[in-house]
Design an enzyme around this catalytic site. Structure first.
Site, PDB file in Angstrom:
ATOM      1  CB  CYS A  27       4.814  55.653  70.905  1.00 55.35           C
ATOM      2  SG  CYS A  27       4.708  57.413  70.510  1.00 55.35           S
ATOM      3  CB  ALA A  28       3.034  56.930  75.341  1.00 59.24           C
TER       4      ALA A  28
END
Length: 488
Positions: A27-28
């Site tokens: 993810c981020a």
């Protein structure tokens, strides 16, 4: 050699090798692993890898915090391991193999409410700002409220209700849409179903209590009458209807020939669901939701409310770790629907502050540990703004004693807030900005609770570390008497 090649090789080895990885994505800021045998992952060794800023397990996924360069790390990891990544959604699906039935139910609940969080946050901010405009008599205005002395701000207050109403009164539309999205069914049908629960043609849910039974409108089918009642802000009726719609659509997709499925699948899924929603699911869901909110409200307004508040405040952070905290969103929203405010959300905001204060103490005590500060300082800021996971998983659970100090501070702050009957008009805004959600007449006691949530964890974190209480890995330098980090 790539920037992270050596670290990626170490990570591959310490998670148990390629054969132990069922799926990997990112993810981020985090690498997300679904491991065939989670016990094979050596967390201690992984956390010593220079690029790794922490690890935790959530919803069946072993997550490794890398930071903003995670995409670069992920690409080098994929090249070394020979593993093709999967989407985040596919990763979540694979992770369910590591969950028991209760955890799966909680995971589903989380997936329903997570897409709604941005709307709930902005809605909470707007309602909080409207509290300031229309709810607080100011001394410099001779005891009047801002909307009473300013045409401009009165207009702003009225305009902002347009957004607040869309988010909270029409919440069932968001819930039914989110369920169809999560279940992979037709999202527009979920939106249509939600609209049928809050249509202006129906008697608004907020007006039901004050309307005589004889005046409640109804559909007359000759052999039966069905009350035309809306379900504005109701959570459980929307969830029951949303899941019925999704499962009916999935069933009819299988049995109806594809040549005519475009017509008959939506018809046979939506029509029975809308009927059931107003005849059975809505009334039953309303009754269940009201019972839950009545029990919680009774506990928080009873003679022993101080105990209820202390226990909930103390236990909320552990609930976040397990994912069970997502259930409180539904309870909070039901309390707001039934009582126009909630006495649960203030304690959640206080728990955010308490965990952030524990991290703040670590920042001061580990001053000079530049590597850890890359995690601790952003995590502290995030916590004070209402997002606790980076702080808890990256710092507090790593050392344990700050996590417990935060729990104690949260419990005391929750008890204080409950004793004074502090309530919030909305949810979504946690941490320090959470005061914007509070009913204006409770601002002063909530500020007192916030002070407790800041000071107590700060002091206890310092004391626990220096005295060695709940502290096994973060010692004090006996020669100098100074606090230092084992990693510093």
């Amino acid at each position: 050699m790539g920037k992270f090649k050596e670290d990626a090789q170490k990570l591959l080895k310490e998670v148990g090798g390629k054969e132990n990885i069922a799926a990997v994505s990112h993810c981020a800021t985090r690498m997300r692993f679904v491991l065939n045998d989670p016990e094979k992952a050596d967390k201690a060794a992984i956390e010593k890898i220079p690029a790794v800023k922490g690890t935790f397990t959530n919803a069946g996924q072993f997550q490794v915090i890398i930071g903003n360069e995670v995409s670069t790390f992920y690409n080098e990891f994929s090249e070394i391991s020979g593993l093709e990544g999967v989407s985040k959604e596919a990763g979540k699906a694979a992770a369910k193999q590591n969950l028991n039935p209760v955890q799966r139910a909680i995971s589903v609940l989380a997936e329903i409410f997570t897409p709604l969080i941005p709307a709930l946050v902005i809605g909470g901010l707007i309602l909080g700002f409207r509290n300031v405009l229309e709810g607080i008599p100011f001394g410099f205005l001779d005891g009047q409220k801002i909307v009473e002395v300013s045409t401009f701000w009165n207009g702003v207050n009225s305009f902002l209700w347009l957004i607040g109403e869309a988010i909270f009164q029409f919440l069932p539309v968001g819930i039914t849409w989110s369920i169809t999205k999560k279940m992979g069914t037709t999202q527009i049908l979920g939106i249509v179903l939600g609209i049928t629960l809050v249509s202006p043609q129906l008697l608004n849910a907020y007006a039901v209590a004050g309307t005589p039974v004889a005046d409640i409108p109804f559909w007359d089918f000759g052999f039966a009458q069905v009350n035309m009642i809306g379900y504005q802000a109701q959570v459980i009726p929307a969830m029951l209807a949303g899941f019925m719609l999704a499962y009916l659509e999935i069933y009819f997709r299988k049995v109806i020939p594809q040549a005519i499925s475009m017509i008959f699948v939506p018809l046979f899924a939506l029509l029975p669901t809308v009927l059931a929603a107003h005849i059975i699911l809505g009334p039953v869901g309303w009754a269940i939701g009201s019972w839950v909110s009545d029990v919680v409200n009774a506990g928080l307004t009873s003679t022993f409310n101080w105990l209820f508040g202390a226990v909930f405040g103390f236990m909320y952070a552990p609930l976040v770790i397990t994912g069970l905290h997502h259930m409180t969103n539904a309870i909070d929203l039901q309390l707001i629907a039934d009582f126009q405010s909630t006495n649960l959300w203030p304690m959640i905001a206080l728990s955010n502050i308490a965990q952030g204060s524990a991290v703040l103490a670590i920042v001061f005590m580990h001053k000079g540990n530049k590597e850890e500060e890359q995690v601790s300082i952003p995590a502290m800021i995030s916590c004070y703004l209402g997002v606790t996971e980076p702080a808890m998983f990256g710092i507090n659970l790593k050392y344990v004693y700050p996590f417990i100090a935060g729990m104690i501070g949260s419990g005391l702050a929750g008890m204080f807030a409950t004793l004074f009957g502090v309530r919030a008009t909305s949810i979504g805004v946690g941490g320090l900005p959470g005061i914007l959600s509070i009913v204006p007449k409770y601002y002063v006691p909530f500020l007192g609770a916030m002070l407790i949530a800041v000071v107590v964890p700060l002091l206890l974190t310092y004391i626990f570390r220096k005295k060695g209480i709940f502290n096994k890995i973060d010692p004090v330098d006996e020669a100098t008497g100074l606090l230092y980090s084992q990693e510093g």
